[in-house]
Design a protein around this motif. Structure first.
Motif, PDB file in Angstrom:
ATOM      1  N   GLU C 166      13.059  84.558 132.150  1.00  0.00           N
ATOM      2  CA  GLU C 166      13.908  84.000 133.219  1.00  0.00           C
ATOM      3  C   GLU C 166      14.337  82.589 132.882  1.00  0.00           C
ATOM      4  OE1 GLU C 166      11.876  85.293 137.192  1.00  0.00           O
ATOM      5  OE2 GLU C 166      13.791  84.278 137.581  1.00  0.00           O
ATOM      6  N   ARG C 167      13.400  81.821 132.328  1.00  0.00           N
ATOM      7  CA  ARG C 167      13.729  80.443 131.968  1.00  0.00           C
ATOM      8  C   ARG C 167      14.762  80.430 130.842  1.00  0.00           C
ATOM      9  NH1 ARG C 167       9.467  75.631 130.450  1.00  0.00           N
ATOM     10  NH2 ARG C 167      11.018  73.968 130.438  1.00  0.00           N
ATOM     11  N   PHE C 168      14.665  81.402 129.929  1.00  0.00           N
ATOM     12  CA  PHE C 168      15.620  81.472 128.828  1.00  0.00           C
ATOM     13  C   PHE C 168      17.014  81.793 129.354  1.00  0.00           C
ATOM     14  CE2 PHE C 168      16.798  81.351 124.586  1.00  0.00           C
ATOM     15  CZ  PHE C 168      17.577  82.443 124.246  1.00  0.00           C
ATOM     16  N   ILE C 169      17.086  82.723 130.330  1.00  0.00           N
ATOM     17  CA  ILE C 169      18.386  83.033 130.933  1.00  0.00           C
ATOM     18  C   ILE C 169      18.993  81.764 131.536  1.00  0.00           C
ATOM     19  CG2 ILE C 169      19.563  84.318 132.753  1.00  0.00           C
ATOM     20  CD1 ILE C 169      17.594  86.553 132.400  1.00  0.00           C
ATOM     21  N   ASN C 170      18.163  80.977 132.225  1.00  0.00           N
ATOM     22  CA  ASN C 170      18.649  79.720 132.800  1.00  0.00           C
ATOM     23  C   ASN C 170      19.187  78.803 131.719  1.00  0.00           C
ATOM     24  OD1 ASN C 170      17.982  80.542 135.325  1.00  0.00           O
ATOM     25  ND2 ASN C 170      16.166  79.249 135.532  1.00  0.00           N
ATOM     26  N   ILE C 174      22.934  77.202 131.332  1.00  0.00           N
ATOM     27  CA  ILE C 174      23.232  75.782 131.174  1.00  0.00           C
ATOM     28  C   ILE C 174      24.109  75.552 129.942  1.00  0.00           C
ATOM     29  CG2 ILE C 174      22.215  73.495 130.838  1.00  0.00           C
ATOM     30  CD1 ILE C 174      21.635  74.848 133.472  1.00  0.00           C
ATOM     31  N   ALA C 175      23.726  76.169 128.837  1.00  0.00           N
ATOM     32  CA  ALA C 175      24.518  76.016 127.613  1.00  0.00           C
ATOM     33  C   ALA C 175      25.935  76.522 127.846  1.00  0.00           C
ATOM     34  CB  ALA C 175      23.858  76.771 126.464  1.00  0.00           C
ATOM     35  N   GLY C 176      26.023  77.605 128.618  1.00  0.00           N
ATOM     36  CA  GLY C 176      27.338  78.169 128.938  1.00  0.00           C
ATOM     37  C   GLY C 176      28.177  77.219 129.754  1.00  0.00           C
ATOM     38  N   LEU C 177      27.568  76.580 130.746  1.00  0.00           N
ATOM     39  CA  LEU C 177      28.302  75.618 131.570  1.00  0.00           C
ATOM     40  C   LEU C 177      28.870  74.506 130.695  1.00  0.00           C
ATOM     41  CD1 LEU C 177      25.986  75.380 134.703  1.00  0.00           C
ATOM     42  CD2 LEU C 177      28.263  76.350 134.583  1.00  0.00           C
ATOM     43  N   TYR C 178      28.035  74.002 129.765  1.00  0.00           N
ATOM     44  CA  TYR C 178      28.521  72.968 128.862  1.00  0.00           C
ATOM     45  C   TYR C 178      29.688  73.490 128.035  1.00  0.00           C
ATOM     46  CZ  TYR C 178      28.813  69.810 124.907  1.00  0.00           C
ATOM     47  OH  TYR C 178      29.286  68.973 123.938  1.00  0.00           O
ATOM     48  N   TRP C 179      29.527  74.688 127.511  1.00  0.00           N
ATOM     49  CA  TRP C 179      30.573  75.222 126.633  1.00  0.00           C
ATOM     50  C   TRP C 179      31.890  75.444 127.379  1.00  0.00           C
ATOM     51  CZ3 TRP C 179      31.353  74.618 121.915  1.00  0.00           C
ATOM     52  CH2 TRP C 179      32.383  75.327 121.278  1.00  0.00           C
ATOM     53  N   HIS C 180      31.798  75.922 128.609  1.00  0.00           N
ATOM     54  CA  HIS C 180      33.019  76.122 129.394  1.00  0.00           C
ATOM     55  C   HIS C 180      33.701  74.792 129.642  1.00  0.00           C
ATOM     56  CE1 HIS C 180      31.913  80.189 129.843  1.00  0.00           C
ATOM     57  NE2 HIS C 180      30.890  79.949 130.631  1.00  0.00           N
ATOM     58  N   PHE C 181      32.905  73.738 129.823  1.00  0.00           N
ATOM     59  CA  PHE C 181      33.494  72.422 130.018  1.00  0.00           C
ATOM     60  C   PHE C 181      34.283  71.991 128.780  1.00  0.00           C
ATOM     61  CE2 PHE C 181      34.208  68.351 131.683  1.00  0.00           C
ATOM     62  CZ  PHE C 181      34.053  67.450 130.649  1.00  0.00           C
TER      63      PHE C 181
END
Lengths: 576, 104, 196
Positions: C166-170, C174-181
């Motif tokens: 679950e922590r890995f999914i989180n 987070i990495a995805g949010l950065y990448w979308h930015f």
């Protein structure tokens, strides 16, 4: 990290690569106090030149070398170097780390009932970035041409063409800004996510509120300065002309750049940070004073809600007043009027907060402890600083007062008398929780009274000099100007006063270190009989702070609750 | 966010729609830029399309529309500051009196 | 006391800690790029003549790079989706594609820069080029950062899937949010620099 795994940390993990917010708070505090001392030394050297221009600096003059002080007499370039670094070090390396980071780190997680800051490892990186930035700033003194000397405001074109010390300044600033950004987001995440059950926003101690607003200012306002720093770095290293207009002539020769840049662009980007930055300087101090006042009046602070809303208003407005630092740049009347209006408006919430502090004293059973003395003195000092800002905020009188000693007096009243008094209040107040020992009261008085008096004798005459028209950043203190002749003698008084002010800190330094190693241990975990959560922990708090998650039942300042046994009721106490 | 296979499949399809929209509007913005319009119009149209594409990325890829209201407001304020900063520099910088010419 | 809300979100905010952290970080990044965009406005408004983007830069190349980044955003969000569907193999494939697309973007960018340098067009040559190189350069640094983070999660970091899924999914979220930015910034950079 569970508190029952009290695994022994190595020296390096516990003290150097610490992730515990309390240790990081101490790291910030000690480092910031060092920079505070260093920055003060820089200005004391400047004050010799201002009092006795053209005379050799006594004792230490010969150590500055021929390039800075031939024959011990300060060169204008050296004066500028001292001035720029005094400002930079005091603002970015001393006051913000001390007020926001040091106290914030130690106290905020405890006051919200958290086991640590939300991101302990980022907290560690934040301190390390600050430390590296500080080291870069200090080593820049040894570069050819010396440290930065274009003012802490680093205006181009001068900053674009100055020696390499300015590049070091930029690199140092990038590290410092990174530290602030990481720290800021840590605080916000901590306050939003890690409040203990029952700790609603309107039950937060006012210090936490000030830290929260300050953190938002840091993450929103610093990036434009980072952008500006990058642009100035490119101007200086790659020959771009972001801030260099076409047709610039330096030392009789046209500058060989593409031109087309704007010096005002730097000013806008700088002051977009610069103005919120001054609120970053003062808000933690305002918060600390609230804590000390509440504790020593033994009754709830008056107008908690008004103070919170005022604080939020200050935070928001501080982002839209920046051009009041730029009234003399030739901006149009429309834009001038806009910034003048917002600047006038922002004084109102500050007045509300100070008024609430003052009204809180009415009918209070005041305990004149040493921290309380400093907190009480904060109120008139901040009032003087704030009120003297009003003529500066109006564009018409500012035409006369801009870049004079009036400005220096105004902002020093806020950061030197007001904020430092607040910081001292905080140190004396929280010292027992951090170290388990209370600082000596007699030494505290010997520290307080001369400091208060000398702060005023140092900065009050500067208003008079400013009104006479004496400009700032003059290496001879105005000696070569006719309009300054009548107020020149004040330079001697100010300088002597500042040197005695330095001496007045000796009782504090002695008190600080002597108490640390040999002071009387406090018998209680809550020696000030305070209500907030940091006093409901062991002294000093252990790893993870609270053995069990605390539950909050009441507001932050429930002193003298009718029907209660004691005159204070801690936040985590369910019944009176 | 749910981890039910049906919901995840629906979510996956939604992302494909967003992807298609982003590509279409990219082509659109390039095509429009080739038309000869006044600079002001070109700026407004290009920015409008960019803001639309950006809001698709933020709302769906960054699943912002699923966040709590207060967070939406927080980020909206940041967006306002962003636009305000840019616009104020545009309007504030060059308020020259009428009739005067800007001579660089 | 243990650190709460690392994995499970807090009820009143609806967030786990790192998600709030990354959004705050992204807010500061918005201000950073915003300041640079503002600088672009100031420089352009104050300029004597400002070149039309298409006359200096290649729009087809820019559009290609735009499509590359948008696609990488899709593969990134699919990586997160795959993990939530417990399809670890698919996650690795999507994340690998994201990294490859990011590398493609950088390679194309370096060809663009190279072409400029060959024609003796440097940042110091004009205000337009100065701001072009600064904006795209800073953006490229953020792309590199994203590649590093995503590579970490593809290789050593993916071990956390075994210990704390679950922590890995989180973390991937987070990495995805950065990448979308990073993609978001380019969505604005492309029209401003290439089309206007």
């Amino acid at each position: 990290m569970s508190s029952h795994e009290e695994h022994k940390l190595s020296f390096w993990r516990k003290y150097i690569f610490a992730t515990d917010h309390k240790m990081i708070g101490i790291q910030y505090g000690l480092t910031a106090l060092f920079f505070l001392f260093f920055g003060f030394c820089l200005v004391m050297i400047m004050r010799w030149q201002l009092a006795y221009p053209g005379t050799p600096i006594p004792f230490i003059g010969k150590f500055f070398g021929e390039s800075r002080a031939p024959g011990g007499v300060m060169l204008p370039e050296f004066y500028d170097e001292l001035g720029a670094m005094h400002g930079t070090i005091m603002v970015f390396l001393a006051i913000v780390p001390l007020g926001f980071a040091a106290f914030g780190n130690f106290v905020v997680p405890l006051q919200v009932g958290a086991p640590d800051m939300a991101f302990p490892r980022i907290n560690m990186v934040s301190y390390q970035a600050y430390f590296i930035g500080g080291v870069i700033m200090l080593t820049s003194f040894f570069l050819p041409g010396g440290a930065a000397s274009a003012g802490w405001t680093a205006y181009p074109p001068l900053a674009d063409i100055n020696p390499i010390g300015q590049t070091a300044w930029i690199v140092g600033m990038v590290f410092i800004i990174t530290s602030s950004l990481l720290g800021g987001l840590n605080f916000i995440a901590t306050v939003f996510q890690l409040r203990a059950p029952g700790m609603t926003f309107m039950r937060l101690p006012f210090f936490v509120w000030t830290e929260l607003v300050t953190a938002f200012l840091l993450i929103l306002a610093f990036p434009p300065l980072e952008a500006a720093a990058i642009l100035q770095l490119l101007d200086r290293t790659l020959g771009t002309s972001f801030f260099l207009p076409s047709g610039l002539i330096v030392s009789g020769k046209p500058l060989e750049v593409s031109g087309g840049g704007s010096v005002l662009l730097w000013q806008h980007l700088f002051w977009f940070l610069g103005h919120p930055e001054v609120y970053v300087l003062i808000l933690p101090g305002i918060g600390m004073v609230a804590e000390v006042l509440a504790n020593n009046i033994r009754k709830p602070l008056f107008g908690y809600k008004a103070m919170v809303y005022s604080l939020l208003t200050i935070g928001f407005l501080s982002m839209i007043v920046w051009a009041h630092h730029m009234y003399l740049t030739g901006m149009g009347t429309a834009i001038s009027a806009f910034f003048q209006t917002t600047t006038m408006i922002i004084s109102i919430p500050s007045v509300i907060i100070i008024t609430c502090y003052t009204i809180s004293l009415w009918g209070a059973a005041i305990r004149f402890t040493v921290p309380m003395l400093f907190a009480l003195a904060f109120i008139p000092m901040f009032a003087i600083g704030g009120l003297t800002g009003l003529p500066l905020g109006l564009s018409s009188p500012d035409i006369y007062l801009h870049d004079t000693y009036y400005v220096i007096a105004h902002f020093h009243y806020i950061v030197a008398p007001a904020l430092l008094l607040a910081v001292f209040a905080g140190i004396y107040h929280w010292f027992p929780k951090i170290t388990g020992r209370k600082m000596n009261t007699v030494l505290g008085h010997i520290h307080f009274w001369p400091t208060l008096i000398l702060m005023n004798t140092t900065f009050m005459p500067m208003f008079i000099q400013g009104l006479a028209g004496v400009s700032r950043r003059l290496y001879d203190g105005g000696a070569q100007y006719a309009h300054a002749q009548g107020v020149l003698h004040l330079n001697v008084m100010i300088s002597i006063s500042s040197w005695f002010l330095a001496l007045a800190q000796i009782p504090f330094i002695i008190n600080f270190f002597w108490t640390l190693f040999a002071g009387k241990k406090v018998k209680s975990d809550n020696p000030w009989q305070a209500t907030t959560l940091e006093w409901q922990t062991p002294t000093p708090p252990g790893h993870g702070n609270f053995a069990v998650v605390p539950v909050v039942y009441r507001g932050p300042y429930e002193y003298s609750v009718p029907g209660a046994k004691e005159d204070f009721t801690p936040q985590n106490q369910e019944h009176i | 966010m749910s981890s039910d296979m049906q919901d995840l499949k629906k979510e996956g399809r939604a992302y494909l729609f967003v992807f298609a929209a982003l590509i279409i509007f990219t082509i659109l913005t390039v095509t429009i830029s080739k038309l000869h319009v006044a600079l002001a119009v070109a700026i407004i149209v290009a920015l409008a399309i960019a803001i639309f594409k950006g809001s698709l990325v933020v709302s769906f890829f960054m699943h912002f529309i699923h966040e709590k209201k207060i967070i939406l407001w927080l980020m909206f304020c940041v967006f306002l500051f962003f636009m305000g900063m840019i616009l104020s520099l545009y309007f504030g910088e060059y308020s020259i009196p009428h009739g005067a010419k800007y001579v660089p | 006391m243990d650190m709460p809300y690392i994995v499970k979100p807090r009820e009143d905010t609806g967030l786990f800690n790192a998600k709030l952290g990354i959004w705050l970080f992204l807010s500061s990044e918005v201000m950073l790029f915003g300041a640079l965009f503002s600088s672009y406005v100031v420089l352009r408004v104050g300029s004597v003549g400002w070149p039309h983007g298409a006359s200096i830069l290649s729009v087809p190349i820019g559009m290609f790079n735009t499509v590359v980044l948008i696609t990488s955003s899709v593969t990134m969000v699919y990586a997160w989706l795959s993990l939530r569907a417990k399809k670890f193999g698919q996650f690795k494939m999507h994340l690998a594609f994201t990294i490859l697309l990011a590398l493609t973007f950088l390679v194309v960018k370096s060809f663009e820069y190279g072409a400029k340098f060959e024609h003796h067009l440097f940042p110091k040559t004009s205000a337009y080029l100065a701001i072009y190189f600064t904006l795209t350069g800073l953006h490229a640094i953020h792309v590199i950062g994203g590649i590093i983070v995503n590579s970490y999660f593809l290789f050593p970091g993916s071990k956390m899937w075994q210990t704390d899924p679950e922590r890995f999914i989180n973390r991937i979220e987070i990495a995805g949010l950065y990448w979308h930015f990073v993609d978001l910034v380019w969505i604005f950079l492309f029209p401003v620099l290439y089309l206007l």
